[in-house]
Structure formats: C-alpha cells, structure tokens
Design a protein around this motif. Structure first.
Motif, mmCIF file in Angstrom:
data_model
loop_
_atom_site.group_PDB
_atom_site.id
_atom_site.type_symbol
_atom_site.label_atom_id
_atom_site.label_comp_id
_atom_site.label_asym_id
_atom_site.label_seq_id
_atom_site.Cartn_x
_atom_site.Cartn_y
_atom_site.Cartn_z
ATOM 1 N N MET A 18 0.830 -1.184 0.000
ATOM 2 C CA MET A 18 0.000 0.000 0.000
ATOM 3 C C MET A 18 0.876 1.250 0.000
ATOM 4 O O MET A 18 1.789 1.353 0.807
ATOM 5 C CB MET A 18 -0.888 -0.036 1.253
ATOM 6 N N LYS A 19 0.576 2.162 -0.897
ATOM 7 C CA LYS A 19 1.422 3.336 -1.096
ATOM 8 C C LYS A 19 1.560 4.213 0.152
ATOM 9 O O LYS A 19 2.647 4.715 0.444
ATOM 10 C CB LYS A 19 0.865 4.171 -2.260
ATOM 11 N N ALA A 20 0.477 4.382 0.881
ATOM 12 C CA ALA A 20 0.502 5.248 2.074
ATOM 13 C C ALA A 20 1.540 4.780 3.089
ATOM 14 O O ALA A 20 2.190 5.596 3.738
ATOM 15 C CB ALA A 20 -0.882 5.293 2.716
ATOM 16 N N LEU A 21 1.720 3.470 3.213
ATOM 17 C CA LEU A 21 2.657 2.925 4.202
ATOM 18 C C LEU A 21 4.109 3.159 3.800
ATOM 19 O O LEU A 21 4.998 3.162 4.636
ATOM 20 C CB LEU A 21 2.396 1.443 4.422
ATOM 21 N N LYS A 59 -9.580 0.101 0.748
ATOM 22 C CA LYS A 59 -8.316 -0.029 1.502
ATOM 23 C C LYS A 59 -7.963 1.305 2.172
ATOM 24 O O LYS A 59 -7.563 1.331 3.334
ATOM 25 C CB LYS A 59 -7.176 -0.459 0.575
ATOM 26 N N LYS A 60 -8.127 2.408 1.443
ATOM 27 C CA LYS A 60 -7.800 3.721 2.007
ATOM 28 C C LYS A 60 -8.722 4.064 3.176
ATOM 29 O O LYS A 60 -8.268 4.582 4.203
ATOM 30 C CB LYS A 60 -7.882 4.793 0.917
ATOM 31 N N GLN A 61 -10.010 3.762 3.051
ATOM 32 C CA GLN A 61 -10.961 4.014 4.142
ATOM 33 C C GLN A 61 -10.648 3.133 5.350
ATOM 34 O O GLN A 61 -10.734 3.584 6.497
ATOM 35 C CB GLN A 61 -12.401 3.767 3.672
ATOM 36 N N GLN A 62 -10.289 1.874 5.081
ATOM 37 C CA GLN A 62 -9.919 0.958 6.169
ATOM 38 C C GLN A 62 -8.701 1.492 6.915
ATOM 39 O O GLN A 62 -8.670 1.511 8.148
ATOM 40 C CB GLN A 62 -9.589 -0.437 5.616
ATOM 41 N N LEU A 63 -7.693 1.914 6.153
ATOM 42 C CA LEU A 63 -6.460 2.426 6.754
ATOM 43 C C LEU A 63 -6.760 3.659 7.599
ATOM 44 O O LEU A 63 -6.317 3.751 8.749
ATOM 45 C CB LEU A 63 -5.429 2.760 5.672
ATOM 46 N N ASN A 70 0.980 11.983 7.069
ATOM 47 C CA ASN A 70 1.428 12.087 5.674
ATOM 48 C C ASN A 70 0.344 11.772 4.653
ATOM 49 O O ASN A 70 0.420 12.197 3.515
ATOM 50 C CB ASN A 70 2.628 11.161 5.427
ATOM 51 N N SER A 71 -0.665 10.997 5.057
ATOM 52 C CA SER A 71 -1.663 10.535 4.092
ATOM 53 C C SER A 71 -3.019 11.207 4.202
ATOM 54 O O SER A 71 -3.761 11.267 3.230
ATOM 55 C CB SER A 71 -1.858 9.026 4.235
ATOM 56 N N PHE A 72 -3.380 11.676 5.404
ATOM 57 C CA PHE A 72 -4.745 12.146 5.604
ATOM 58 C C PHE A 72 -4.863 13.576 6.147
ATOM 59 O O PHE A 72 -5.967 14.065 6.326
ATOM 60 C CB PHE A 72 -5.508 11.189 6.526
#
Length: 119
Positions: free
Chosen positions: A1-4, A33-37, A116-118
C-alpha cells in the motif's frame, strides 16, 4: 500500500514488521483499503496500543520478543522522537521497557502515516 511507504520510518527494518501489523489489523474495518487504513489509524490515535487493539502487542511476552528482535530500530526511533520533542519520552504507565518501546514506536509509526496521508 502506497501510504505505508511514505513513512519517515521506512528506512528502518522494523518498518516491514509494522507494515504487516497495520495491513492485518485494518482488515477488520469496512470500506476501500484507504478508508480501512484511515479508520484504523484514527482508532489507533484515539485508543492506542494500551486498548489492546493490536493483537501482537497485548502480552508483555510478545512485546519482549518483538523488542529483542528489533531493539536497535526501536531505540533509534525513540531517539528520533526525543530529538524532535527536545525532551525524553516518559513511560507514564510504568510498563516494562520492551512493552513501552513497542507501543511508543508503533503508535508513532501510525501517527506518521496518518499525518502524511490524511492531513
């Protein structure tokens, strides 16, 4: 996953172990996946490891094993955190050092990904 992969801690070997934990734990959340993260990371910020939400870090024996395996990385991450804060990080709960270090570093890792992601 890119965010990680965006984590400032990606240079550490422990990053792979933390990433596996996140990918496993976020599966219990609904959505993409993004919502789960995002939901997982928000829960982590609200509740932290002390809540027992991370199955790998519930028992002191499991934390001790993880700490011994990743000792240098965890201690280096703590030093980075302390350098940023300009003061020592305190164990407010009087936990065994290895449990405190696992929780501290994993929570910081999760916070960094969220930031960094949200944000």
């Amino acid at each position: 996953m890119k965010a990680l992969k965006k984590s400032i801690y990606a240079e550490y070997d422990v990053h792979d172990a933390f990433q596996k934990i996140v990918l496993l734990e976020m599966q219990s959340y609904d959505g993409t996946k993004k919502q789960q993260l995002k939901a997982f990371l928000e829960d982590m910020q609200r509740s932290g490891c002390i809540s027992g939400m991370i199955s790998q870090f519930i028992y002191h024996a499991d934390c001790k094993k993880f700490y011994i395996e990743h000792l240098d990385d965890l201690e280096d991450i703590r030093k980075e955190i302390e350098d940023c804060l300009g003061e020592a990080v305190k164990d407010r709960y009087g936990l065994p050092h290895y449990t405190f270090m696992c929780w501290l570093c994993f929570e910081e890792y999760c916070y960094d990904i969220y930031r960094n992601s949200f944000e």
